[in-house]
Design a protein around this motif. Structure first.
Motif, PDB file in Angstrom:
ATOM      1  N   ARG A  93      24.085 -65.463 -63.526  1.00  0.00           N
ATOM      2  CA  ARG A  93      23.169 -66.494 -64.004  1.00  0.00           C
ATOM      3  C   ARG A  93      21.903 -65.860 -64.578  1.00  0.00           C
ATOM      4  NH1 ARG A  93      22.393 -69.440 -59.461  1.00  0.00           N
ATOM      5  NH2 ARG A  93      24.338 -70.561 -59.845  1.00  0.00           N
ATOM      6  N   HIS A  94      21.398 -64.826 -63.900  1.00  0.00           N
ATOM      7  CA  HIS A  94      20.219 -64.118 -64.404  1.00  0.00           C
ATOM      8  C   HIS A  94      20.524 -63.431 -65.737  1.00  0.00           C
ATOM      9  CE1 HIS A  94      17.581 -64.955 -61.157  1.00  0.00           C
ATOM     10  NE2 HIS A  94      18.207 -64.222 -60.248  1.00  0.00           N
ATOM     11  N   ILE A  95      21.714 -62.837 -65.833  1.00  0.00           N
ATOM     12  CA  ILE A  95      22.092 -62.169 -67.082  1.00  0.00           C
ATOM     13  C   ILE A  95      22.144 -63.174 -68.225  1.00  0.00           C
ATOM     14  CG2 ILE A  95      23.950 -60.935 -68.253  1.00  0.00           C
ATOM     15  CD1 ILE A  95      24.613 -59.627 -65.576  1.00  0.00           C
ATOM     16  N   SER A  96      22.698 -64.365 -67.970  1.00  0.00           N
ATOM     17  CA  SER A  96      22.742 -65.415 -68.999  1.00  0.00           C
ATOM     18  C   SER A  96      21.343 -65.815 -69.418  1.00  0.00           C
ATOM     19  CB  SER A  96      23.511 -66.626 -68.472  1.00  0.00           C
ATOM     20  OG  SER A  96      24.847 -66.288 -68.184  1.00  0.00           O
ATOM     21  N   ASP A  97      20.415 -65.880 -68.445  1.00  0.00           N
ATOM     22  CA  ASP A  97      19.036 -66.254 -68.768  1.00  0.00           C
ATOM     23  C   ASP A  97      18.371 -65.161 -69.618  1.00  0.00           C
ATOM     24  OD1 ASP A  97      16.752 -68.046 -68.474  1.00  0.00           O
ATOM     25  OD2 ASP A  97      15.883 -66.447 -67.249  1.00  0.00           O
ATOM     26  N   ILE A  98      18.644 -63.894 -69.282  1.00  0.00           N
ATOM     27  CA  ILE A  98      18.085 -62.786 -70.078  1.00  0.00           C
ATOM     28  C   ILE A  98      18.624 -62.839 -71.505  1.00  0.00           C
ATOM     29  CG2 ILE A  98      18.021 -60.281 -70.316  1.00  0.00           C
ATOM     30  CD1 ILE A  98      18.151 -60.101 -67.257  1.00  0.00           C
ATOM     31  N   MET A  99      19.913 -63.105 -71.665  1.00  0.00           N
ATOM     32  CA  MET A  99      20.502 -63.201 -72.995  1.00  0.00           C
ATOM     33  C   MET A  99      19.863 -64.334 -73.785  1.00  0.00           C
ATOM     34  SD  MET A  99      24.568 -62.586 -72.144  1.00  0.00           S
ATOM     35  CE  MET A  99      25.029 -62.853 -73.868  1.00  0.00           C
ATOM     36  N   LEU A 110      16.285 -63.359 -74.863  1.00  0.00           N
ATOM     37  CA  LEU A 110      16.236 -62.336 -75.896  1.00  0.00           C
ATOM     38  C   LEU A 110      16.993 -62.736 -77.160  1.00  0.00           C
ATOM     39  CD1 LEU A 110      16.670 -59.050 -73.826  1.00  0.00           C
ATOM     40  CD2 LEU A 110      14.582 -60.058 -74.718  1.00  0.00           C
ATOM     41  N   GLY A 111      17.697 -63.867 -77.080  1.00  0.00           N
ATOM     42  CA  GLY A 111      18.455 -64.315 -78.242  1.00  0.00           C
ATOM     43  C   GLY A 111      19.704 -63.506 -78.490  1.00  0.00           C
ATOM     44  N   ALA A 112      20.279 -62.930 -77.421  1.00  0.00           N
ATOM     45  CA  ALA A 112      21.478 -62.115 -77.571  1.00  0.00           C
ATOM     46  C   ALA A 112      22.698 -63.008 -77.778  1.00  0.00           C
ATOM     47  CB  ALA A 112      21.662 -61.243 -76.333  1.00  0.00           C
ATOM     48  N   LYS A 113      23.545 -62.639 -78.754  1.00  0.00           N
ATOM     49  CA  LYS A 113      24.737 -63.422 -79.052  1.00  0.00           C
ATOM     50  C   LYS A 113      25.883 -63.099 -78.100  1.00  0.00           C
ATOM     51  CE  LYS A 113      23.430 -63.565 -83.950  1.00  0.00           C
ATOM     52  NZ  LYS A 113      23.821 -63.203 -85.330  1.00  0.00           N
ATOM     53  N   ASN A 114      25.923 -61.869 -77.586  1.00  0.00           N
ATOM     54  CA  ASN A 114      26.963 -61.447 -76.647  1.00  0.00           C
ATOM     55  C   ASN A 114      26.441 -60.272 -75.832  1.00  0.00           C
ATOM     56  OD1 ASN A 114      27.306 -59.116 -78.352  1.00  0.00           O
ATOM     57  ND2 ASN A 114      28.572 -60.428 -79.698  1.00  0.00           N
ATOM     58  N   ARG A 115      27.294 -59.735 -74.943  1.00  0.00           N
ATOM     59  CA  ARG A 115      26.839 -58.657 -74.069  1.00  0.00           C
ATOM     60  C   ARG A 115      26.548 -57.381 -74.858  1.00  0.00           C
ATOM     61  NH1 ARG A 115      27.951 -59.893 -68.545  1.00  0.00           N
ATOM     62  NH2 ARG A 115      27.155 -57.820 -68.054  1.00  0.00           N
ATOM     63  N   LEU A 116      27.332 -57.123 -75.895  1.00  0.00           N
ATOM     64  CA  LEU A 116      27.079 -55.941 -76.711  1.00  0.00           C
ATOM     65  C   LEU A 116      25.729 -56.039 -77.412  1.00  0.00           C
ATOM     66  CD1 LEU A 116      28.171 -53.247 -77.792  1.00  0.00           C
ATOM     67  CD2 LEU A 116      29.239 -54.536 -79.679  1.00  0.00           C
ATOM     68  N   HIS A 117      25.478 -57.256 -77.945  1.00  0.00           N
ATOM     69  CA  HIS A 117      24.190 -57.480 -78.621  1.00  0.00           C
ATOM     70  C   HIS A 117      23.043 -57.370 -77.616  1.00  0.00           C
ATOM     71  CE1 HIS A 117      21.433 -60.267 -81.176  1.00  0.00           C
ATOM     72  NE2 HIS A 117      21.218 -58.975 -81.459  1.00  0.00           N
ATOM     73  N   LEU A 118      23.279 -57.838 -76.382  1.00  0.00           N
ATOM     74  CA  LEU A 118      22.255 -57.734 -75.341  1.00  0.00           C
ATOM     75  C   LEU A 118      21.926 -56.272 -75.065  1.00  0.00           C
ATOM     76  CD1 LEU A 118      20.485 -58.925 -73.064  1.00  0.00           C
ATOM     77  CD2 LEU A 118      22.500 -58.840 -71.577  1.00  0.00           C
ATOM     78  N   GLY A 119      22.952 -55.429 -74.990  1.00  0.00           N
ATOM     79  CA  GLY A 119      22.701 -54.011 -74.744  1.00  0.00           C
ATOM     80  C   GLY A 119      21.853 -53.393 -75.841  1.00  0.00           C
ATOM     81  N   TYR A 120      22.126 -53.762 -77.077  1.00  0.00           N
ATOM     82  CA  TYR A 120      21.332 -53.238 -78.197  1.00  0.00           C
ATOM     83  C   TYR A 120      19.883 -53.688 -78.080  1.00  0.00           C
ATOM     84  CZ  TYR A 120      19.327 -53.041 -82.866  1.00  0.00           C
ATOM     85  OH  TYR A 120      18.479 -52.824 -83.930  1.00  0.00           O
ATOM     86  N   LEU A 121      19.674 -54.972 -77.764  1.00  0.00           N
ATOM     87  CA  LEU A 121      18.312 -55.505 -77.664  1.00  0.00           C
ATOM     88  C   LEU A 121      17.544 -54.863 -76.514  1.00  0.00           C
ATOM     89  CD1 LEU A 121      18.968 -59.313 -78.313  1.00  0.00           C
ATOM     90  CD2 LEU A 121      17.963 -57.631 -79.887  1.00  0.00           C
ATOM     91  N   LEU A 122      18.244 -54.653 -75.384  1.00  0.00           N
ATOM     92  CA  LEU A 122      17.578 -54.036 -74.246  1.00  0.00           C
ATOM     93  C   LEU A 122      17.122 -52.619 -74.572  1.00  0.00           C
ATOM     94  CD1 LEU A 122      19.855 -55.247 -71.301  1.00  0.00           C
ATOM     95  CD2 LEU A 122      17.564 -56.031 -71.866  1.00  0.00           C
ATOM     96  N   HIS A 123      17.962 -51.880 -75.240  1.00  0.00           N
ATOM     97  CA  HIS A 123      17.568 -50.525 -75.631  1.00  0.00           C
ATOM     98  C   HIS A 123      16.419 -50.559 -76.629  1.00  0.00           C
ATOM     99  CE1 HIS A 123      20.394 -47.821 -73.680  1.00  0.00           C
ATOM    100  NE2 HIS A 123      21.361 -48.702 -73.892  1.00  0.00           N
ATOM    101  N   SER A 124      16.496 -51.442 -77.581  1.00  0.00           N
ATOM    102  CA  SER A 124      15.467 -51.470 -78.616  1.00  0.00           C
ATOM    103  C   SER A 124      14.118 -51.911 -78.071  1.00  0.00           C
ATOM    104  CB  SER A 124      15.902 -52.399 -79.760  1.00  0.00           C
ATOM    105  OG  SER A 124      16.004 -53.741 -79.276  1.00  0.00           O
ATOM    106  N   ARG A 125      14.112 -52.743 -77.044  1.00  0.00           N
ATOM    107  CA  ARG A 125      12.855 -53.211 -76.453  1.00  0.00           C
ATOM    108  C   ARG A 125      12.343 -52.289 -75.356  1.00  0.00           C
ATOM    109  NH1 ARG A 125      11.442 -58.832 -76.898  1.00  0.00           N
ATOM    110  NH2 ARG A 125      12.648 -59.824 -78.540  1.00  0.00           N
ATOM    111  N   ARG A 126      13.078 -51.203 -75.109  1.00  0.00           N
ATOM    112  CA  ARG A 126      12.642 -50.206 -74.110  1.00  0.00           C
ATOM    113  C   ARG A 126      12.371 -50.878 -72.761  1.00  0.00           C
ATOM    114  NH1 ARG A 126       7.983 -46.720 -76.749  1.00  0.00           N
ATOM    115  NH2 ARG A 126       8.379 -45.510 -74.878  1.00  0.00           N
TER     116      ARG A 126
END
Length: 358
Positions: free
Chosen positions: A310-316, A319-335
């Motif tokens: 549920r927390h992961i869904s809220d983080i996505m 951050l406006g992440a479309k999927n888990r792969l996109h979430l990983g990219y956003l997390l890295h880019s936002r440091r």
């Protein structure tokens, strides 16, 4: 013990029927009787009569008459018993004294061995204790000997009622002696009624309790000298540490975690709840960056898998992440490791976020 003259039948000595018959016949003839008279009176053959007479004589129940030569006379059983049993009793008493002497020697050696073992355990830098009862006894003893401070770090989320009940008496005794007690839990412990009541009780007695999302080991540290921590491959066992270098490392690690932790106030505080939720989401994001699976993250943070997802869904969503792969990219880019991702969460979402943790 085998008694002469009595055959051993299954561990229970018995007297032959022929011997009983001969003894009864002679007991009825007070003046004694010759072997021929006994044979005629009992209808026994010469061989059977000789065997019976031999057994009765061995058992001191029969002797030759001193008044009539060549005749046999029955003797009282009490007299025969004393003559036969007394040497055995005397031997048993001697053996009992030997046993007592051996026990005394080995009892003394056992005390020496236990004392040496205890000394070795107290001076050994590392000691592995495998069974839960021994671990509890060790902790109880170390707590009783503590004079200044006890530090505990208990990851894993909410504490079970059984665990808290088992430690309550020990904790009360520590605080009653003026020993400082600091305890570190993970954030989900705040949303467990049993844990909250326990914290309310011990903080009223002077204990200090804080919570953190992740990043500390299971630890009990007594007066900065002896530590108890869990084993990697055994949930019931523990490692007792006395090495001063390892103790310093554990103490430093705890102090770093303690300085970042949030005080655990039993009373509901929306601001603190928001902070703990933010910390949890940030920790989840950091662990996602490290590539950990959802179930591993949930276990690390002491929350259920459903709450973690549920927390992961809220983080996505945030951050406006479309999927888990996109979430990983956003997390890295936002440091994420430096800044965190979760803005303050409204306090009225606590129930929805942690309703299944208890």
């Amino acid at each position: 013990m085998e008694i002469p003259g009595l055959p051993d039948t299954g561990g229970r000595p018995t007297l032959s029927d022929e011997a009983r018959l001969v003894y009864q016949f002679l007991a009825e003839v007070q003046d004694g009787a010759s072997p021929d008279d006994v044979r005629r009176g009992t209808n026994l053959s010469a061989d059977r009569l000789d065997q019976a007479v031999d057994r009765l004589t061995t058992l001191k129940l029969l002797c030759e008459s001193s008044q009539r030569a060549g005749t046999l006379r029955a003797l009282p059983p009490d007299s025969a018993r004393m003559q036969l049993v007394w040497p055995i009793v005397r031997e048993l008493n001697r053996r009992r004294r030997e046993v007592d002497a051996i026990r005394e020697v080995f009892s003394e050696l056992s005390q020496v061995y236990e004392s040496a073992s205890l000394h070795a355990a107290r001076t050994s830098p590392l000691e592995v204790v495998r069974d839960l009862d021994s671990v509890r006894r060790t902790i109880t003893q170390l707590a009783a000997e503590a004079a200044e401070e006890v530090i505990t770090a208990q990851p894993g989320g909410a504490r079970s009622a059984e665990t808290l009940k088992e430690s309550l008496e020990r904790t009360d005794e520590l605080l009653g002696r003026g020993v400082r007690l600091r305890t570190l839990y993970q954030h989900p412990a705040r949303f467990n009624t049993v844990t909250t009541e326990f914290v309310r009780h011990v903080t009223a007695l002077g204990a200090e309790v804080r919570t953190q999302s992740d990043g500390f080991m299971r630890l009990l540290l007594f007066d900065g000298e002896v530590a108890v921590t869990s084993l990697r491959d055994d949930r019931c066992g523990a490692l007792i540490v006395r090495d001063p270098h390892m103790i310093d490392f554990m103490r430093t690690t705890f102090e770093q975690a303690w300085s970042r932790a949030t005080p655990f106030a039993p009373e509901y505080d929306p601001a603190i709840v928001d902070r703990t939720l933010d910390d949890t989401k940030t920790a989840i994001a950091q662990l996602l960056v490290e590539g950990l699976e959802d179930k591993v993250i949930a276990r690390r943070l002491g929350i259920s898998l459903r709450t973690c997802q549920r927390h992961i869904s809220d983080i996505m969503r945030r951050l406006g992440a479309k999927n888990r792969l996109h979430l990983g990219y956003l997390l890295h880019s936002r440091r994420i490791r430096e800044r965190g991702v979760a803005p303050h969460t409204s306090a009225d979402t606590v129930g929805a976020s942690y309703g299944d943790v208890d």
